[in-house]
Design a protein around this motif. Structure first.
Motif, PDB file in Angstrom:
ATOM      1  N   ASP A   1      43.377 -12.166  79.580  1.00  0.00           N
ATOM      2  CA  ASP A   1      44.148 -11.230  80.414  1.00  0.00           C
ATOM      3  C   ASP A   1      45.511 -11.794  80.802  1.00  0.00           C
ATOM      4  OD1 ASP A   1      43.483 -13.109  82.270  1.00  0.00           O
ATOM      5  OD2 ASP A   1      42.150 -11.800  83.435  1.00  0.00           O
ATOM      6  N   PHE A   2      45.820 -12.997  80.332  1.00  0.00           N
ATOM      7  CA  PHE A   2      47.115 -13.655  80.593  1.00  0.00           C
ATOM      8  C   PHE A   2      47.436 -13.728  82.083  1.00  0.00           C
ATOM      9  CE2 PHE A   2      47.458 -11.934  76.248  1.00  0.00           C
ATOM     10  CZ  PHE A   2      47.589 -13.138  75.565  1.00  0.00           C
ATOM     11  N   GLU A   3      46.387 -13.882  82.885  1.00  0.00           N
ATOM     12  CA  GLU A   3      46.599 -13.949  84.337  1.00  0.00           C
ATOM     13  C   GLU A   3      46.588 -15.384  84.859  1.00  0.00           C
ATOM     14  OE1 GLU A   3      47.228 -11.160  86.499  1.00  0.00           O
ATOM     15  OE2 GLU A   3      47.623 -10.448  84.469  1.00  0.00           O
ATOM     16  N   SER A   4      46.237 -16.379  83.998  1.00  0.00           N
ATOM     17  CA  SER A   4      46.077 -17.741  84.533  1.00  0.00           C
ATOM     18  C   SER A   4      47.411 -18.438  84.763  1.00  0.00           C
ATOM     19  CB  SER A   4      45.246 -18.581  83.552  1.00  0.00           C
ATOM     20  OG  SER A   4      46.034 -18.850  82.399  1.00  0.00           O
ATOM     21  N   GLY A   5      48.494 -17.834  84.264  1.00  0.00           N
ATOM     22  CA  GLY A   5      49.804 -18.483  84.423  1.00  0.00           C
ATOM     23  C   GLY A   5      50.083 -19.521  83.346  1.00  0.00           C
ATOM     24  N   THR A   6      49.151 -19.712  82.420  1.00  0.00           N
ATOM     25  CA  THR A   6      49.370 -20.673  81.327  1.00  0.00           C
ATOM     26  C   THR A   6      48.883 -20.047  80.018  1.00  0.00           C
ATOM     27  OG1 THR A   6      47.184 -21.672  81.300  1.00  0.00           O
ATOM     28  CG2 THR A   6      48.750 -22.548  82.924  1.00  0.00           C
ATOM     29  N   TYR A   7      49.199 -20.737  78.904  1.00  0.00           N
ATOM     30  CA  TYR A   7      48.685 -20.316  77.598  1.00  0.00           C
ATOM     31  C   TYR A   7      47.466 -21.156  77.207  1.00  0.00           C
ATOM     32  CZ  TYR A   7      52.695 -17.298  76.443  1.00  0.00           C
ATOM     33  OH  TYR A   7      53.625 -16.297  76.401  1.00  0.00           O
TER      34      TYR A   7
ATOM     35  N   GLY B   1      44.249 -22.435  75.866  1.00  0.00           N
ATOM     36  CA  GLY B   1      43.377 -21.817  74.862  1.00  0.00           C
ATOM     37  C   GLY B   1      44.166 -21.213  73.700  1.00  0.00           C
ATOM     38  N   TRP B   2      45.464 -21.216  73.770  1.00  0.00           N
ATOM     39  CA  TRP B   2      46.298 -20.657  72.701  1.00  0.00           C
ATOM     40  C   TRP B   2      47.203 -21.763  72.152  1.00  0.00           C
ATOM     41  CZ3 TRP B   2      46.502 -15.333  71.314  1.00  0.00           C
ATOM     42  CH2 TRP B   2      45.683 -14.496  72.085  1.00  0.00           C
ATOM     43  N   SER B   3      47.447 -21.753  70.853  1.00  0.00           N
ATOM     44  CA  SER B   3      48.467 -22.688  70.363  1.00  0.00           C
ATOM     45  C   SER B   3      49.722 -21.900  70.022  1.00  0.00           C
ATOM     46  CB  SER B   3      47.959 -23.525  69.191  1.00  0.00           C
ATOM     47  OG  SER B   3      47.473 -22.691  68.205  1.00  0.00           O
ATOM     48  N   ILE B   4      50.818 -22.423  70.505  1.00  0.00           N
ATOM     49  CA  ILE B   4      52.095 -21.699  70.470  1.00  0.00           C
ATOM     50  C   ILE B   4      53.051 -22.391  69.502  1.00  0.00           C
ATOM     51  CG2 ILE B   4      54.056 -20.931  71.900  1.00  0.00           C
ATOM     52  CD1 ILE B   4      51.391 -19.736  72.860  1.00  0.00           C
ATOM     53  N   THR B   5      53.766 -21.608  68.676  1.00  0.00           N
ATOM     54  CA  THR B   5      54.863 -22.165  67.875  1.00  0.00           C
ATOM     55  C   THR B   5      56.127 -21.363  68.179  1.00  0.00           C
ATOM     56  OG1 THR B   5      54.584 -20.652  66.004  1.00  0.00           O
ATOM     57  CG2 THR B   5      53.267 -22.690  65.954  1.00  0.00           C
ATOM     58  N   GLY B   6      57.290 -21.935  67.896  1.00  0.00           N
ATOM     59  CA  GLY B   6      58.566 -21.230  68.067  1.00  0.00           C
ATOM     60  C   GLY B   6      58.958 -21.101  69.531  1.00  0.00           C
ATOM     61  N   ASP B   7      60.003 -20.299  69.787  1.00  0.00           N
ATOM     62  CA  ASP B   7      60.519 -20.201  71.160  1.00  0.00           C
ATOM     63  C   ASP B   7      60.360 -18.811  71.780  1.00  0.00           C
ATOM     64  OD1 ASP B   7      62.292 -19.021  69.429  1.00  0.00           O
ATOM     65  OD2 ASP B   7      64.095 -19.776  70.423  1.00  0.00           O
ATOM     66  N   ALA B   8      59.751 -17.865  71.047  1.00  0.00           N
ATOM     67  CA  ALA B   8      59.702 -16.490  71.564  1.00  0.00           C
ATOM     68  C   ALA B   8      58.712 -16.325  72.712  1.00  0.00           C
ATOM     69  CB  ALA B   8      59.333 -15.523  70.439  1.00  0.00           C
ATOM     70  N   PHE B   9      57.710 -17.220  72.780  1.00  0.00           N
ATOM     71  CA  PHE B   9      56.634 -17.039  73.763  1.00  0.00           C
ATOM     72  C   PHE B   9      56.890 -17.769  75.079  1.00  0.00           C
ATOM     73  CE2 PHE B   9      54.805 -15.715  69.859  1.00  0.00           C
ATOM     74  CZ  PHE B   9      53.818 -14.790  70.166  1.00  0.00           C
ATOM     75  N   GLY B  10      57.855 -18.716  75.077  1.00  0.00           N
ATOM     76  CA  GLY B  10      58.105 -19.504  76.278  1.00  0.00           C
ATOM     77  C   GLY B  10      56.939 -20.423  76.591  1.00  0.00           C
ATOM     78  N   ASP B  11      57.005 -21.059  77.773  1.00  0.00           N
ATOM     79  CA  ASP B  11      55.969 -22.037  78.148  1.00  0.00           C
ATOM     80  C   ASP B  11      54.754 -21.384  78.782  1.00  0.00           C
ATOM     81  OD1 ASP B  11      57.770 -23.889  77.386  1.00  0.00           O
ATOM     82  OD2 ASP B  11      58.556 -24.218  79.420  1.00  0.00           O
ATOM     83  N   ALA B  12      54.915 -20.166  79.245  1.00  0.00           N
ATOM     84  CA  ALA B  12      53.827 -19.505  79.982  1.00  0.00           C
ATOM     85  C   ALA B  12      53.988 -18.003  79.810  1.00  0.00           C
ATOM     86  CB  ALA B  12      53.935 -19.878  81.466  1.00  0.00           C
TER      87      ALA B  12
ATOM     88  N   THR C   1      49.546  -9.281  86.588  1.00  0.00           N
ATOM     89  CA  THR C   1      50.939  -9.744  86.625  1.00  0.00           C
ATOM     90  C   THR C   1      51.395 -10.424  85.341  1.00  0.00           C
ATOM     91  OG1 THR C   1      50.156 -11.726  87.708  1.00  0.00           O
ATOM     92  CG2 THR C   1      51.095 -10.040  89.135  1.00  0.00           C
ATOM     93  N   GLY C   2      50.460 -10.919  84.514  1.00  0.00           N
ATOM     94  CA  GLY C   2      50.877 -11.681  83.339  1.00  0.00           C
ATOM     95  C   GLY C   2      50.715 -10.904  82.045  1.00  0.00           C
TER      96      GLY C   2
END
Ligand code: FRU
Length: 679
Positions: free
Chosen positions: A33-39, A41-52, A70-71
């Motif tokens: 639900d993207f409510e924890s304020g963090t990613y 459990g997800w692995s992120i590449t590139g800059d489109a997603f930001g840090d959170a 909110t997230g």
């Protein structure tokens, strides 16, 4: 303002809506639900997603809405040019569907969310080209028990090069696109269901969300149908579809499910409905005639005329597979009104070439093939931009026995008598092919809030009335301060013509009166003593006499030698709405400058004047007040002023005023109205 810019504004308005897409079924599994304020459990590449996860729109982006909590994922980080991926950890597929809220750009090759099984994309979805997130889902029953991952990807760098995702669930009951049923079910549990302080109690309102024009008004099998322009997604204009309600008495309404939805990017704009008694269309499947809706399809750069039909009293609708039935490759060709023209034994359609201010007349034998007959316009108020929502019908002249004349009505999106949108009409002749106006255009209503009126089709000849209602709003100030619904309809009005004055200069005036059924809502007539009226205004009713802010107030204003006299309603501290007669320039007016909340739009506050001839030195008023509406019927319907008001005061004080002692308010009475919604 051109209609093009009007529609742009409406589209912008959509992006400002905050829609709660909350939906929780006990059996659902929330994957993220993207409510924890963090990613986490997800692995992120590139800059489109930001840090959170984002918490809404990002700098430079239009307002983002429709997400839950909110997230959310919003890859507009650093604008559309940024790219990247977010890949979830592994999970087991345990329900038949995976559903999620999705918004953003529509580039399916480069933008979206996908389901990976053994690293291979098996399902994918992309954005709707909207910053309003909507539900989308995949049937994943083939993969039950398998391990999977989700990957959100943004490889798009141009316009709409971003994706928004939120609330990913596993479910056995996937939500519908806007989950209207769920939101309605939630609203129906609320304590103030259909009873918020500004919700009219004697006028039709949708339960939730945005409504504009009345559509498809038709009487069939004992029911008056009211379809209307409706946004199933939120409380401002967008995703136009046909909402639906029915009534057996034009007063009490039953809300029904959405009738004709927007589909494949084609919105269902305004139009009409008829009963095809002879089954000329061939849509009838049984003994009973089909109902046929003729409406404008809006999308892909043009407006065309489409059909849909129903064989179950309007409860379910099928769009005609041969749509469109009328396509002249024009982006502003809309709002068909069709009727059976008995003398020429065929259907006649009036429809508007909106930006040309021209009404086109067509004929058909079967509702499917149309041939142009003639055109009317540009005409009416000079230099005003457009016409939409035309209607054409024949009316009796009430003071010339046996005489009937035709009335052509059309609506201007801006520039009308009280400012903003409004309606004008012509009186004349229609011979089955051509309409000829015999007098200049007149205004339908002198208030600011009566638009796109349309009359009922198929009212039985034994009844014989021509009845219409209009959208109780104005495009310019349409974002009125009500929630979770927006807009109401006017009281249904019976139409006739009156010749006035007699002699060579006579013209015909449209007479509008509330339908007689409306009187059934009256709780009885209370006489009010207004003989003592003088300046300053004096209170004439004690609050105890009114238990709610919906009533009919009738009075006869006799100004004598005074400049003005009248009545104030909804009086509170430094707050009132004034209805009066003003000798200079000879008008009855509604002044809403101090009516309460007037600041939500700079054009809202104002005084709206209707020219009147005093009859025996007096003007007779019948005023319907309904929490956030006021309709003033003058001299038995020869002029009407319809205005919305948003009082902050809940007092029921009514005051009368007179410029000097020669002025009188006579025969003043009050009738409390029963709510059409309670019980
Ligand atoms: C009038 C109108 C119509 C159109 C509809 C779209 O208010 O602009 O011309 O069909 O609204 O909602």
């Amino acid at each position: 303002m051109t209609l093009f810019s009007l529609f742009n504004i409406r589209i912008l308005v959509v992006s400002l809506t905050l829609v709660s897409n909350a939906r929780v079924l006990a059996d659902d599994i929330v994957l993220e639900d993207f409510e924890s304020g963090t990613y986490e459990g997800w692995s992120i590449t590139g800059d489109a997603f930001g840090d959170a996860p984002a918490t809404g729109a990002l700098p430079g982006q239009m307002s983002v809405s429709g997400f839950r909590g909110t997230g959310l994922v919003n890859t507009f980080r650093n604008g559309d040019a940024s790219v990247g991926t977010a890949t979830s950890s592994e999970f087991t597929i345990e329900r038949s569907n995976i559903a999620f809220l999705i918004g953003g750009g529509p580039h399916k090759e480069n933008l979206g969310i996908e389901l990976l099984i053994d690293g291979k994309p098996e399902r994918a979805a992309t954005g709707p080209e909207s910053e309003e997130l909507e539900w989308s889902s995949w049937d994943v029953s083939d993969f039950t028990g398998r391990q999977a991952r989700l990957r959100i990807f943004d490889r798009a760098t141009g316009g709409w090069g971003h994706i928004n995702v939120d609330h990913i669930i596993q479910t056995n009951v996937p939500p519908k696109r806007f989950d209207l049923e769920f939101k309605l079910a939630e609203y129906r549990k609320s304590a103030d269901y259909l009873n918020e302080p500004l919700r009219p109690q004697a006028h039709f309102t949708p339960e939730i969300n945005w409504m504009n024009d009345p559509n498809g008004l038709v009487f069939h099998d004992g029911e008056y149908h009211l379809f209307y322009q409706y946004n199933p997604a939120g409380n401002s204009w967008g995703h136009m579809s046909w909402g639906h309600a029915v009534s057996t008495d034009l007063t009490h309404w039953e809300h029904l499910p959405l009738a004709i939805p927007e589909e494949d990017g084609i919105m269902a704009f305004s139009g009409c409905c008829i009963v095809d008694h002879r089954n000329t269309s061939g849509f009838g499947s049984g003994q009973r005639p089909p109902m046929v809706a003729v409406y404008t399809g809006h999308g892909r750069g043009k407006q065309v005329q489409n059909l849909a039909y129903s064989n179950d009293n309007g409860r379910t609708w099928t769009k005609y597979s041969g749509n469109p039935v009328l396509d002249i490759n024009n982006p502003d060709f809309r709002d068909p009104k069709v009727f059976w023209h008995a003398a020429s034994n065929r259907w006649v359609m009036v429809v508007s070439l909106a930006n040309e201010k021209v009404i086109v007349f067509y004929a058909s034998d079967d509702l499917k093939n149309w041939k142009e007959l003639s055109r009317f316009g540009p005409a009416g108020t000079k230099n005003k931009p457009n016409w939409e929502c035309p209607d054409l019908f024949e009316l009796p002249v009430e003071n010339e026995t046996g005489k009937k004349l035709w009335v052509l009505e059309a609506d201007m999106g801006s520039g009308s008598i009280a400012g903003g949108s409004g309606s004008e009409y012509f009186v004349g002749h229609f011979d089955g092919t051509t309409f000829t106006a015999t007098q200049d255009a007149k205004w339908v209503d002198y208030g600011r809030d009566f638009y796109a009126p349309v009359s009922w089709s198929d009212i039985p000849e034994t009844d014989g009335r021509r009845i219409w209602l209009g959208w109780f709003n104005n495009w310019e100030t349409c974002l009125v301060p009500t929630s979770p619904w927006r807009s109401c309809m006017s009281v249904p009005r019976t139409l006739t013509l009156r010749k006035q004055p007699s002699g060579d200069n006579a013209t015909y005036t449209l007479i509008q009166r509330p339908v007689q059924e409306f009187r059934k809502l009256s709780n009885g007539v209370i006489p009010l003593n207004t003989t003592a009226a003088a300046w300053p205004p004096v209170a004439v009713s004690k609050p105890a006499e009114l238990t709610d802010m919906n009533f009919i107030l009738e009075t006869t204003l006799q100004p004598g030698s005074a400049r003005s006299c009248g009545i104030r309603i909804r009086t509170g501290e430094d707050e009132y709405t004034e209805v009066g007669y003003d000798r200079e320039p000879g008008v009855v007016y509604v002044d809403r400058r101090k009516s309460g909340n007037v600041d939500f739009h700079p054009a809202f506050a104002g005084r709206h004047d209707a020219p009147v001839q005093l009859i025996d030195g007096a003007a007779k008023l019948s005023i319907i007040v309904d929490r956030s509406t006021i309709e003033v019927f003058i001299n038995d319907g020869e002029a009407v002023i319809s205005d919305r008001i948003f009082p902050t005061s809940q007092t029921a004080v009514i005051e009368a005023f007179a410029g000097d002692i020669s002025a009188k308010l006579r025969n003043t009475t009050l009738q409390q109205l029963k709510s059409i919604w309670k019980n």
